[in-house]
Design an enzyme around this catalytic site. Structure first.
Site, PDB file in Angstrom:
ATOM      1  CB  CYS A   1      -3.180  -0.703   8.397  1.00 55.34           C
ATOM      2  SG  CYS A   1      -1.808  -1.661   8.951  1.00 55.34           S
TER       3      CYS A   1
ATOM      4  CG  HIS B   1      -1.872  -1.059   1.375  1.00 54.08           C
ATOM      5  ND1 HIS B   1      -1.706  -2.159   2.178  1.00 54.08           N
ATOM      6  CD2 HIS B   1      -3.070  -1.214   0.755  1.00 54.08           C
ATOM      7  CE1 HIS B   1      -2.761  -2.956   2.062  1.00 54.08           C
ATOM      8  NE2 HIS B   1      -3.599  -2.412   1.202  1.00 54.08           N
TER       9      HIS B   1
HETATM   10  N1  LIG Z   1      -2.977  -0.434   5.151  1.00 50.72           N
HETATM   11  C1  LIG Z   1      -2.158  -1.448   5.418  1.00 50.72           C
HETATM   12  O1  LIG Z   1      -0.959  -1.313   5.424  1.00 50.72           O
HETATM   13  N2  LIG Z   1      -2.739  -2.619   5.663  1.00 50.72           N
HETATM   14  C2  LIG Z   1      -2.029  -3.787   5.992  1.00 50.72           C
HETATM   15  C3  LIG Z   1      -2.726  -4.971   5.443  1.00 50.72           C
HETATM   16  C4  LIG Z   1      -1.980  -6.228   5.709  1.00 50.72           C
HETATM   17  C5  LIG Z   1      -2.701  -7.460   5.187  1.00 50.72           C
HETATM   18  N3  LIG Z   1      -1.960  -8.628   5.514  1.00 50.72           N
HETATM   19  C6  LIG Z   1      -2.865  -7.362   3.685  1.00 50.72           C
HETATM   20  O2  LIG Z   1      -1.948  -7.757   2.965  1.00 50.72           O
HETATM   21  O3  LIG Z   1      -3.907  -6.905   3.228  1.00 50.72           O
END
Ligand SMILES: NC(=O)NCCC[C@H](N)C(=O)O
Length: 258
Positions: free
Chosen positions: A248, A163
Site C-alpha cells: 500500500c 482490505h
Molecule cells: N491497502 C492497504 O492495505 N492500505 C493500508 C491502509 C491503512 C490505513 N491506516 C487505513 O486503515 O486506511
C-alpha cells in the site's frame, strides 16, 4: 518502452493518528516512519523503479498509503472514493500526478466506495474485495470501467482484515499467497499458497523474481527463497501498526508508454 515508475507519498508528521480498524492501536514513531519510508523508496529505486512523489498531505494521516487512492489497468487510472471518509481528500493530488503522467483518468462516484487496497491484479483478472471499505456500487463501477478494456472482475468477500490485499497478494507466476486466518474465501483463487506469517502475505513484484516484502516475515522469506525467488526485506514496523503493508506504500505504473 514500458515504464517502471512508482508513485509514492511521504508520510504526514501526523501519521500516528492514522486509522486502525482491525487491531489494537499502538504508538507510532513519526520520525522512524519517515526513515522507513525513505528506505522503502530507496529499495524501489535500487531495483530499477523511478519513484515519483505525489504532493505531501500533512493533514491526511493515512496519505502515505497511496495505493488506496487509485486502481491502474493499462494506462487507465481509476481514482477511488475511499470507504473511510477521512481518506477522501487524498485522491485529488494523485489524480493530478497521474494526469500529468499521461494516464487516462476515470472516477468512482457516490454512492460507490472503493479502496485500491481491495483490488488485486493478476494478469487481466482483477479480484476485488467487498468489505468495510469497498461497497457493491464500487464493485459495479469497477466492472463498468475495466470490463470493456478486457479485464475480468472477480468479487471476493472480505471481513477479517481492512482490505483484500491485507490478506492476499500474488507471486510473479500468479500464485495467490495468503495467511489463512485472514482469508474469507480461499477457494475463489485457482492457485493458492498459504504463508506462515500475517505480513508474509504481501509482496511487491520488483521484476525478475525479486519480491519486496516486510522484514517482519522471515519464515515466509525463507519459503519464497526456497521456491527460487529473491526476497528484498524492508522494515515497515511503523506502517504495520496502522495496518499498512509493503503493497500500500506505492502504486507501480507498469503499462504507461512515456
Ligand atoms: N491497502 C492497504 O492495505 N492500505 C493500508 C491502509 C491503512 C490505513 N491506516 C487505513 O486503515 O486506511
Amino acid at each position: 518502452m514500458p515504464s517502471r515508475k512508482a508513485l509514492i507519498r511521504r508520510p504526514s508528521p501526523g501519521i500516528a493518528e492514522g486509522l486502525v480498524s482491525h487491531s489494537e492501536r499502538s504508538s507510532v514513531d513519526a520520525d522512524l516512519a519517515l526513515l522507513q519510508w525513505e528506505m522503502y523508496a530507496e529499495a524501489l529505486r535500487e531495483h530499477g523503479w523511478e519513484t515519483i512523489e505525489t504532493e505531501p498531505l500533512d493533514e491526511c494521516p493515512d496519505g502515505v498509503f497511496v495505493e488506496d487512492t487509485v486502481v491502474m489497468f493499462r494506462n487507465v487510472a481509476l481514482i477511488t472514493r475511499p470507504g473511510a471518509e477521512s481518506r477522501r481528500p487524498e485522491t485529488v493530488t494523485v489524480e493530478e500526478s497521474l494526469a500529468r503522467l499521461g494516464c487516462s483518468v476515470n472516477w468512482i462516484w457516490e454512492p460507490g466506495t472503493l479502496d485500491g487496497g481491495d483490488v488485486l491484479k493478476i494478469g487481466d483478472t482483477l479480484y476485488v474485495g467487498r468489505g468495510d471499505r469497498t461497497n457493491a456500487a464500487g464493485v459495479q463501477q469497477l466492472r463498468a470501467v475495466f470490463e470493456p478494456l478486457g479485464a475480468r472482475i472477480v468479487a471476493v468477500p472480505v471481513s477479517r482484515v481492512p482490505h483484500l490485499k491485507s490478506a492476499v497478494t500474488a507471486l510473479p507466476d500468479g500464485t495467490v499467497i495468503g495467511y489463512p486466518p485472514h482469508i474469507d474465501a480461499p477457494s475463489v483463487f485457482p492457485r493458492h499458497l498459504p504463508v506462515p506469517e500475517q505480513s508474509g502475505a504481501h509482496v511487491v513484484l520488483l521484476g525478475g523474481g525479486r519480491l519486496l516484502m516486510a522484514a517482519s516475515a522471515p519464515k515466509t522469506a525463507e519459503l519464497f527463497s526456497d521456491l527460487g525467488y529473491q526476497p528484498v526485506p524492508v522494515d515497515i514496523s511503523e506502517f504495520e501498526k496502522l495496518e499498512g503493508c509493503v503493497t500500500c506504500l506505492s502504486v507501480r505504473l507498469r503499462e504507461l508508454s512515456v
